[in-house]
Design a protein around this motif. Structure first.
Motif, PDB file in Angstrom:
ATOM      1  N   LEU A 653       0.849  -1.187   0.000  1.00 60.65           N
ATOM      2  CA  LEU A 653       0.000   0.000   0.000  1.00 60.65           C
ATOM      3  C   LEU A 653       0.885   1.237   0.000  1.00 60.65           C
ATOM      4  O   LEU A 653       1.869   1.305   0.730  1.00 60.65           O
ATOM      5  CB  LEU A 653      -0.893  -0.002   1.242  1.00 60.65           C
ATOM      6  N   LYS A 654       0.520   2.217  -0.841  1.00 60.91           N
ATOM      7  CA  LYS A 654       1.247   3.482  -0.808  1.00 60.91           C
ATOM      8  C   LYS A 654       0.343   4.626  -1.236  1.00 60.91           C
ATOM      9  O   LYS A 654      -0.697   4.431  -1.863  1.00 60.91           O
ATOM     10  CB  LYS A 654       2.495   3.422  -1.683  1.00 60.91           C
ATOM     11  N   ILE A 655       0.742   5.848  -0.834  1.00 55.49           N
ATOM     12  CA  ILE A 655       0.098   7.050  -1.331  1.00 55.49           C
ATOM     13  C   ILE A 655       0.797   7.435  -2.614  1.00 55.49           C
ATOM     14  O   ILE A 655       1.988   7.776  -2.616  1.00 55.49           O
ATOM     15  CB  ILE A 655       0.195   8.198  -0.308  1.00 55.49           C
ATOM     16  N   ASN A 656       0.076   7.364  -3.725  1.00 54.96           N
ATOM     17  CA  ASN A 656       0.652   7.724  -5.018  1.00 54.96           C
ATOM     18  C   ASN A 656       0.911   9.222  -5.069  1.00 54.96           C
ATOM     19  O   ASN A 656       1.980   9.666  -5.453  1.00 54.96           O
ATOM     20  CB  ASN A 656      -0.291   7.289  -6.139  1.00 54.96           C
ATOM     21  N   SER A 657      -0.094  10.024  -4.654  1.00 53.28           N
ATOM     22  CA  SER A 657       0.085  11.473  -4.628  1.00 53.28           C
ATOM     23  C   SER A 657      -0.983  12.110  -3.761  1.00 53.28           C
ATOM     24  O   SER A 657      -2.027  11.511  -3.494  1.00 53.28           O
ATOM     25  CB  SER A 657       0.032  12.061  -6.047  1.00 53.28           C
ATOM     26  N   PHE A 658      -0.705  13.333  -3.336  1.00 49.45           N
ATOM     27  CA  PHE A 658      -1.659  14.121  -2.561  1.00 49.45           C
ATOM     28  C   PHE A 658      -1.506  15.565  -3.021  1.00 49.45           C
ATOM     29  O   PHE A 658      -0.395  16.100  -3.054  1.00 49.45           O
ATOM     30  CB  PHE A 658      -1.354  14.008  -1.063  1.00 49.45           C
ATOM     31  N   SER A 659      -2.625  16.210  -3.416  1.00 45.18           N
ATOM     32  CA  SER A 659      -2.535  17.559  -3.965  1.00 45.18           C
ATOM     33  C   SER A 659      -3.799  18.338  -3.669  1.00 45.18           C
ATOM     34  O   SER A 659      -4.855  17.766  -3.392  1.00 45.18           O
ATOM     35  CB  SER A 659      -2.305  17.496  -5.479  1.00 45.18           C
ATOM     36  N   GLU A 660      -3.693  19.658  -3.762  1.00 44.33           N
ATOM     37  CA  GLU A 660      -4.843  20.528  -3.544  1.00 44.33           C
ATOM     38  C   GLU A 660      -5.591  20.727  -4.846  1.00 44.33           C
ATOM     39  O   GLU A 660      -4.994  20.905  -5.907  1.00 44.33           O
ATOM     40  CB  GLU A 660      -4.416  21.876  -2.972  1.00 44.33           C
TER      41      GLU A 660
END
Length: 743
Positions: A653-660
């Motif tokens: 499991l991973k966070i691919n990306s996080f953006s506004e």
């Protein structure tokens, strides 16, 4: 209401996007409204990776302290989530409320046989405020009943029968304005399982306003809320909340959500059944105003109470009573009571069951008393401590009066006995030969005799009858994570069997059991295609059988079975060549040296998995900003959200990306050094440990591996540096990625 009202929320709506290179990928969504979770699974064996793009919006609002009468309240936010089925439809409006043609408020209202029938909230208010009307019934309808008039003033006893209807309210619940008043709600549902029906009032369904001897009763009531969520507020001398029939309460994290109840006295009527899911993340589930506290179950009552916080704040003296054959289960993620050294009395009557699980030690006064009657059971567990009690409970204060079984479980072992309490055993009734003590899975001898006393100094147990434990046995007790006191004679008991279920195979092994001083010679595992009557197994349904048996030692022509070791008893068995997505039934029994020592058959129903990738994760995640009392910082808090691997193989499991998404003017800070004014320091924790700081550039964050059926809990933390009283709306996108391990 005392304390600071919580504001702001983070809403996570979900849509599926396809991973690059997975041209044959397709997915299904199974939405569970009650848990706000979705299970996603691929439908082709060749697909190895699933990406989830999540839209996140947040409202950040700073807070000021609030008095018991003046509250700071967050406005209800409307989620923009076209993918969520429960929000894809227009919510019901006040105009949709049914109006039965020609029906006006009718009936005298003097009794259940002649109730006052009301068709709308105005008629309901009029009836409630009429002292001559004691019984009110809502006109039957499938439409939502909107309670949208100013709060009725209650000055006399009244019953309100909801006729099975769904009720919606927004700051307009009942207010008691006299002493000695009894108000009963029955046969109604407040809110809805998807929380789209508003139930907003943290002063409860019926606010007692501090009046004395006020009783609020609920019978066959269901309650859902995550906006202003708090069902009960009934402070006042001798005031109480009463539960009868079957009741369910879901009190969830959202905006301005607080305790389950503010009251000192709770009574659960005979044969009632009440379930409470309190997950607002607020400081405690129950707030008292000091003085005495009581939580009483009458005979046959069942209470299942779960909270993500402390159970209760404080009291001068407390009483927990479980009636005959009643069952009380309370689970909490923190402490039982916030304040320390609280004197508490526990009374469990014949056949009663008490089950308490909390993170921290039970910080009761050493003057607290525990009494367990014939055939009663106790299970106490701490999930983040090495002893049950924070203070030593003397043997004089812990009476075992022919109880059936008492179990104590801790999270780790030290050089101290795990309970930190002594025990006094009453004289045995006919048929009882003693009590066996088990430390971990190890039987401890000698058997405890009638009238015996076990003393504890916090480090060791000392037994006075028939003889003390030996030094080696005391060492075993100090190293154990569990202590069980079991009444004898008794057959062996299976308490838990671990299972690892895949697509075409399944592995099982005993993880928790009691020998009860029996000689264990084997463990039988029988697998069936259908559920069985254990008194008469149907061999035509049997698929496979496995046995763990002790080796026979030659003794002339006869062979005598030896006793199984603990390693042999807990060894694994595997069933293979099973069919995918098929339900099976497994039956497990411990075999003893004589037939009466065999355990009862332990039944396990399981369904094999599919080879598809299958993950459960939350569709909505909320966080709150709460002002710390010490330094008035606006801290980010949230409840914990589950991610579970339901696949037949481990996944990464991973966070691919996080953006506004858009421009809010609120920066996501990488750290809190430098200029922080007006910005948000947002962190994501995994299983209460920091994982990463979320910024607009966050990507490729490894969240670790999830084994089969393993789950993790995600939680938001951090700090908001905005000005008091200013509301800011933001929106974010997050992409989660799940990949089959090794692929």
């Amino acid at each position: 209401m005392i304390g600071i009202k919580k504001l702001s929320a983070l809403l996570l709506g979900t849509q599926l996007l396809f991973a690059t290179g997975s041209s044959t990928f397709s997915a299904t969504q199974n939405y569970d409204e009650s848990s706000s979770e979705k299970t996603h699974e691929t439908t082709t064996e060749s697909t190895k990776k699933l990406e989830l793009h999540n839209s996140i919006s947040a409202t950040l609002e700073s807070q000021t302290s609030a008095s018991s009468e003046e509250q700071v309240i967050a406005e209800e936010q409307v989620a923009d989530s076209s993918t969520k089925e429960s929000e894809s439809k227009d919510p019901p409006t006040k105009q949709s409320v049914s109006r039965a043609v020609g029906v006006q408020a009718s009936g005298s209202g003097t009794s259940e046989g002649d109730p006052r029938i009301v068709d709308n909230s105005a008629e309901l208010k009029t009836a409630i405020e009429d002292p001559q009307i004691a019984y009110i019934k809502l006109a039957p309808s499938e439409e939502i009943f909107y309670f949208d008039v100013s709060s009725p003033q209650v000055r006399s006893n009244v019953t309100i029968d909801g006729s099975g209807r769904t009720i919606s309210y927004n700051k307009n619940t009942l207010e008691v304005r006299a002493n000695n008043v009894w108000v009963k709600f029955m046969n109604m549902t407040f809110g809805s399982p998807d929380y789209s029906v508003t139930t907003n009032e943290y002063y409860g369904l019926c606010r007692g306003y501090g009046n004395s001897n006020v009783t609020v009763e609920v019978e066959n009531v269901t309650y859902y809320s995550r906006i202003g969520a708090q069902p009960f507020h009934n402070h006042g001398d001798n005031s109480k909340i009463v539960f009868s029939g079957k009741n369910f309460f879901s009190v969830q994290d959202g905006s301005s959500d607080q305790e389950f109840a503010e009251c000192n006295h709770f009574l659960f009527k005979k044969d009632s059944h009440t379930t409470v899911d309190h997950a607002t993340g607020y400081y405690r589930a129950i707030l008292t105003d000091g003085d005495d506290f009581s939580f009483e179950l009458e005979d046959g009552a069942t209470v299942d109470f779960d909270t993500t916080t402390e159970f209760i704040n404080s009291y001068d003296s407390g009483t927990i009573k479980v009636g005959q054959n009643a069952e009380l289960k309370i689970n909490g993620s923190k402490r039982f009571v916030v304040s320390s050294n609280e004197p508490t009395t526990f009374e469990v009557d014949e056949g009663g069951k008490l089950d308490l699980t909390f993170a921290s030690k039970f910080n009761f006064s050493n003057t607290s008393t525990f009494n367990f009657a014939k055939d009663s059971t106790l299970s106490m567990a701490v999930t983040n401590a090495n002893q049950i009690f924070s203070r030593t409970i003397s043997a004089d204060n812990f009476i075992i009066n022919n109880a059936y079984r008492l179990s104590f479980n801790v999270s780790g072992s030290t050089n101290k006995e795990p309970v930190n309490a002594g025990f006094t055993f009453s004289e045995f009734i006919p048929g009882i030969t003693g009590y066996g003590i088990t430390a971990g899975n190890t039987p401890i001898k000698p058997i405890i005799g009638s009238g015996a006393v076990i003393n504890s100094n916090g480090t060791d147990f000392t037994l006075n009858s028939p003889q003390d434990f030996e030094t080696e046995q005391k060492t075993t007790i100090r190293g154990a994570r569990s202590i069980v006191l079991q009444r004898l004679p008794n057959p062996a008991v299976i308490l838990d069997v671990k299972q690892v279920v895949k697509d075409t195979s399944a592995v099982f092994n005993l993880t928790d059991y009691l020998t009860n001083n029996n000689v264990i010679t084997g463990v039988d595992y029988l697998l069936f295609s259908k559920q069985q009557d254990t008194e008469s197994f149907n061999d035509t349904d049997k698929i496979a059988e496995q046995k763990i048996e002790a080796k026979a030692e030659e003794a002339g022509e006869a062979g005598e079975a030896t006793e199984l070791t603990e390693a042999e008893i807990t060894s694994s068995v595997e069933f293979t060549d099973l069919t995918e997505q098929t339900e099976y039934w497994l039956y497990v029994q411990i075999k003893a040296g004589f037939a009466s020592g065999d355990s009862e058959w332990y039944e396990i129903s399981f369904t094999t998995k599919t080879d598809a990738l299958n993950v459960t994760f939350p569709t909505e995640m909320f966080f709150n900003t709460e002002m710390s009392e010490a330094d008035r910082r606006l801290l980010v808090t949230s409840q914990r959200y589950r991610v579970k691997n339901n696949s037949a193989y481990p996944i990464e499991l991973k966070i691919n990306s996080f953006s506004e998404d858009g421009v809010s003017g609120v920066d996501l800070l990488e750290n809190i050094a430098g200029d922080t004014k007006g910005h948000l320091y947002l962190q994501l924790a995994k299983d209460s440990e920091g994982l990463t700081t979320l910024t607009k550039d966050t990507k490729d964050v490894d969240m670790g591996e999830l084994d089969i059926d393993q789950q993790i809990n995600l939680q938001f933390t951090g700090e908001y540096f905005g000005n008091a009283g200013k509301e800011i709306n933001t929106k974010y996108n997050m992409i989660l990625e799940f990949t089959r391990t090794g692929e």
